[in-house]
Design a protein around this motif. Structure first.
Motif, mmCIF file in Angstrom:
data_model
loop_
_atom_site.group_PDB
_atom_site.id
_atom_site.type_symbol
_atom_site.label_atom_id
_atom_site.label_comp_id
_atom_site.label_asym_id
_atom_site.label_seq_id
_atom_site.Cartn_x
_atom_site.Cartn_y
_atom_site.Cartn_z
ATOM 1 N N VAL A 61 40.511 40.975 32.691
ATOM 2 C CA VAL A 61 39.171 40.611 33.148
ATOM 3 C C VAL A 61 39.223 40.498 34.670
ATOM 4 C CG1 VAL A 61 37.470 38.751 33.237
ATOM 5 C CG2 VAL A 61 38.445 39.441 31.045
ATOM 6 N N VAL A 62 38.224 41.069 35.310
ATOM 7 C CA VAL A 62 38.092 40.893 36.750
ATOM 8 C C VAL A 62 36.970 39.883 36.983
ATOM 9 C CG1 VAL A 62 37.448 41.975 38.932
ATOM 10 C CG2 VAL A 62 38.865 43.217 37.288
ATOM 11 N N ALA A 63 37.275 38.806 37.679
ATOM 12 C CA ALA A 63 36.250 37.815 37.993
ATOM 13 C C ALA A 63 36.179 37.682 39.492
ATOM 14 C CB ALA A 63 36.598 36.473 37.354
ATOM 15 N N MET B 95 36.558 43.820 47.707
ATOM 16 C CA MET B 95 37.958 43.732 47.318
ATOM 17 C C MET B 95 38.135 44.135 45.860
ATOM 18 S SD MET B 95 40.805 42.776 48.687
ATOM 19 C CE MET B 95 42.223 43.341 47.781
ATOM 20 N N SER B 96 37.304 43.577 44.972
ATOM 21 C CA SER B 96 37.516 43.858 43.550
ATOM 22 C C SER B 96 37.093 45.284 43.209
ATOM 23 C CB SER B 96 36.789 42.831 42.682
ATOM 24 O OG SER B 96 35.475 42.673 43.110
ATOM 25 N N LEU C 242 44.233 37.964 34.119
ATOM 26 C CA LEU C 242 42.996 37.746 34.871
ATOM 27 C C LEU C 242 43.205 38.148 36.323
ATOM 28 C CD1 LEU C 242 40.114 36.440 35.048
ATOM 29 C CD2 LEU C 242 41.266 34.303 35.600
ATOM 30 N N PHE C 243 42.309 38.988 36.826
ATOM 31 C CA PHE C 243 42.329 39.356 38.244
ATOM 32 C C PHE C 243 41.176 38.650 38.967
ATOM 33 C CE2 PHE C 243 43.957 43.488 36.350
ATOM 34 C CZ PHE C 243 45.263 43.328 36.761
ATOM 35 N N PRO C 244 41.411 37.523 39.593
ATOM 36 C CA PRO C 244 40.308 36.874 40.300
ATOM 37 C C PRO C 244 40.256 37.276 41.777
ATOM 38 C CG PRO C 244 42.158 35.375 40.158
ATOM 39 C CD PRO C 244 42.631 36.703 39.628
ATOM 40 N N VAL C 245 39.044 37.401 42.301
ATOM 41 C CA VAL C 245 38.875 37.481 43.761
ATOM 42 C C VAL C 245 37.894 36.369 44.106
ATOM 43 C CG1 VAL C 245 38.177 38.841 45.740
ATOM 44 C CG2 VAL C 245 39.242 39.960 43.796
#
Lengths: 320, 428
Positions: free
Chosen positions: B192-194, B204-205, B249-252
């Motif tokens: 999941v990208v948040a 960035m994301s 989880l990929f957070p920016v």
């Protein structure tokens, strides 16, 4: 009256020869003075003369800048032409905003909100259009030539910005003495009374916003080709909205020379004090001083500095 | 006012002469205090430093300015520019107020005051305004911090950048993600990208997602969540994450929302192999590490980073500690690198002539700097080919200061183990 023209002619003559003796940095200060005087004057046409407060004039600056840059980058159109395309587009959007505002009789604070909303909405839209650089903004190529509106030194920018300011003075002077200008002042003083006397208030409000938007957007084109970088937040943002109206307010709202006087005082003040305090390691103090002076002027000279300036100059100018 | 007080307040001609004479001697003495025949008085070399010292970025800007200043102090204390007779560097200070036009105007002022090189300015938009000015005025401009790719894409002759580009940042994220899979032997299948919905978060994301897709890694993005900056409650968003059942989880995010996000992940017991920030602030700052304690452990983040074991960092950090009582952070460390790179170029140029400085800058090969990365070398665009990011992980350590550790690349690593997959948040 004659003496006034002589004085103005003298000032203009001095401004015209200034580049001979000033450094690029000093010229830069003058360019910003003229630029903000011009923007203030353009805003003055609407708010100063008709009394409808616009807090979203950055919208037109942004439209002018983005349109001319877009046309130049995509189609190689010279900004000299592109800026008029931007002007027309800004006028149309101004007319649309004006239609919503004036047709439905939005007054005071409600009109202000409408103008802010338009600027903010445009900022958000531009922030998401890839062709306009979205949120990273547009970086202009630097190809100095007259056609590209780009120059190596500051002197061409100096004369162009001076020309812009002088033109705006002439336009507003013509407007001021024309029938349309008098109707606009009547609207400012009392819109209902003006209407009762037969002034087509809607028509002249629309006229004022179209002229104001057109003029403001030309300034945007200048800014783009002077700074070489456009970002939605700097071109449509709130800080430009405020920056733009400070000078006419301090100088004198609804007067021909108010924006110019305001800019000639505030712009060098912020530049010189910044440079001075930065050397002493007291950065930030210049903003405090700038703020205090603005507050003092608004408190004690609510009609602007121009009123006092006129008083001082009266003995010189009135001797026939 | 009567005559007496006027007399007292005014200065007569003799007093004036005496005073001004004394002042004149004073000024002369301070300028030529050392008899000039004792040594050939070396000229000072002026560098113009423009940082956002006031305005919304004031705190960072003051740190980067201090970085510039401390490096100049160090250079001067060590004999200045030796090839120019020990010439000292004088740092001229400018404040961009975070505005491009002010940055440009300040740069012009510093050039007028004699700056042979410009340095700064932390923000990409201000950098662009100054870059064009530098090209117009033909003054070399060394960017210590400014990431946007476009600045150097114009092919300006006078523009050099020490910091990593935004493209390099994203590429670093993917590189470390691949290495992570190799080392751990675990391949997350879903993610999941948040991200926070501002320019930085979205840019960035988007960049990372694009690169991830074209990399051919067997990973499926099962949910993309965007939320506005300054959000106070992420429970609905985290419920969505939980429902998507991602491995990773990929957070920016930004400092504020990373706290909310992490607490909510804990509360809702979202099970994850780990959290991997492709370039996200908010997960490694001292306050965050302290407040989140165990919850902060094991988060991996790809960032431009300091190299604490380098002698240059230790020198810079000691000076920084002495000046403001804080550790030298990444931005200030890059700012500290700026004057060092310039001094190195000046040393080889042996002159303040534009062509000589440009030539020396292009031939730069500078190793003694305080950040993670290879030697500073500039390519034809002016970008630093040695610039790279580091992968950092918050790891258990009784000393709070030492919890954030470099895990990749290997040659800079402070910890030889990477914890991945990480224990679940509620099992720590």
């Amino acid at each position: 009256m004659n003496r006034t023209y002589i004085l103005l002619g003298l000032i203009l003559a001095v401004l015209l020869v200034l580049p001979l003796m000033l450094s690029k940095y000093m010229l830069g200060i003058f360019i910003m003075m003229y630029y903000y005087a011009y923007l203030g004057q353009s805003w003055n046409v609407l708010t100063g003369y008709t009394g409808h407060i616009s807090l979203g004039h950055a919208l037109y600056v942004g439209i002018g800048a983005y349109t001319s840059v877009f046309l130049a980058q995509r189609y190689g159109l010279s900004p000299w032409i592109g800026m008029f395309a931007g002007g027309v587009l800004a006028s149309l959007i101004g007319l649309f905003l004006g239609f919503l505002g004036f047709r439905f009789g939005l007054r005071g604070v409600y009109f202000v909100i409408l103008t802010i909303a338009f600027a903010e909405i445009t900022r958000l839209i531009v922030s998401h259009i890839d062709a306009l650089g979205s949120f990273t903004g547009i970086f202009l190529d630097f190809n100095p030539s007259f056609k590209n509106f780009q120059f190596k030194g500051n002197i061409p920018y100096y004369y162009i910005s001076l020309g812009f300011m002088v033109m705006s003075l002439i336009v507003v002077r013509i407007l001021e003495t024309s029938k349309a200008g008098r109707f606009m002042v009547a609207i400012r003083e009392d819109e209902e009374a003006a209407k009762a006397l037969g002034v087509n208030t809607f028509k002249y409000n629309m006229f004022a916003i179209a002229v104001s938007a057109f003029m403001t957007s030309l300034g945007g084109c200048f800014y783009a080709n002077y700074i070489f970088y456009l970002h939605p937040n700097t071109m449509f943002g709130m800080s430009l909205n405020i920056e733009l109206i400070l000078r006419p307010i301090v100088g004198g709202l609804g007067t021909l020379f108010g924006p110019v006087v305001g800019s000639f005082i505030l712009t060098p003040l912020s530049e010189v004090s910044r440079a001075y305090f930065a050397k002493g390691g007291m950065e930030g103090l210049h903003l405090v001083i700038y703020g205090i002076i603005t507050i003092l002027v608004v408190l004690f000279m609510p009609k602007g500095i121009i009123v006092y300036l006129k008083k001082w100059l009266k003995p010189i100018l009135s001797k026939e | 006012m009567d005559y007496k007080t006027m007399k007292q307040n005014s200065i007569d001609r003799r007093t004036f002469l005496k005073l001004s004479g004394a002042a004149g001697i004073g000024i002369a003495a301070s300028t030529f205090g050392v008899p000039s025949f004792l040594h050939a008085a070396p000229e000072t070399i002026k560098i113009g430093s423009i940082q956002p010292v006031t305005g919304p970025l004031a705190i960072i800007g003051q740190g980067t300015r201090l970085g510039n200043q401390l490096a100049v102090e160090y250079i001067n204390a060590n004999g200045g520019i030796k090839s120019m007779g020990g010439a000292k560097i004088e740092l001229l200070l400018g404040d961009s107020e975070s505005k491009p036009e002010v940055g440009r105007q300040e740069a012009d002022r510093l050039i007028k005051e004699g700056a042979s090189i410009l340095l700064g300015p932390f923000q990409s938009d201000v950098a662009m305004a100054i870059a064009t000015l530098a090209e117009q005025r033909q003054v070399p401009f060394v960017m210590d911090v400014a990431a946007l790719d476009d600045i150097t894409k114009k092919g300006y002759e006078h523009v050099f950048r020490i910091f990593i580009t935004s493209g390099g940042l994203v590429a670093g994220a993917l590189k470390y993600y691949k290495t992570l899979i190799e080392i751990s032997g675990v391949t997350p299948a879903t993610a999941v990208v948040a991200n926070v919905g501002d320019a930085f978060g979205k840019g960035m994301s988007d960049g990372f997602l694009k690169m991830l897709e074209s990399s051919g890694l067997p990973i499926k993005i099962v949910e993309r969540i965007q939320y506005p900056l300054g959000i106070q409650d992420l429970s609905a968003e985290v419920a969505k994450i939980k429902a998507a059942k991602p491995d990773i989880l990929f957070p920016v995010s930004r400092p504020g929302d990373s706290v909310i996000l992490l607490r909510e992940l804990y509360k809702q017991k979202v099970s994850l192999m780990g959290i991997f920030g492709p370039g996200s602030p908010g997960w490694y700052e001292p306050d965050f590490v302290k407040d989140m304690d165990k919850l902060a452990y094991h988060t991996l983040v790809n960032v431009p980073w300091i190299n604490p074991s380098s002698p240059s960092y230790q020198r810079g950090n000691a000076a920084f500690q002495k000046a403001v009582g804080k550790n030298l952070d990444t931005n200030s460390a890059y700012a500290y690198t700026g004057p060092l790179v310039i001094a190195d170029a000046l040393e080889r140029a042996g002159s303040t002539k534009r062509e000589a400085i440009l030539k020396a800058l292009r031939e730069t090969n500078f190793k003694d700097h305080p950040v993670v990365g290879g030697p500073v070398k500039f390519d034809e665009k002016g970008d630093n080919t040695g610039a790279m990011t580091a992968l950092i992980q918050v790891q258990p350590d009784p000393d709070l200061q030492k919890r954030v550790k470099i895990v990749l690349p290997k040659e800079f690593a402070q910890s030889d183990k990477i914890v991945f997959p990480a224990p679940q948040l509620w099992e720590r």
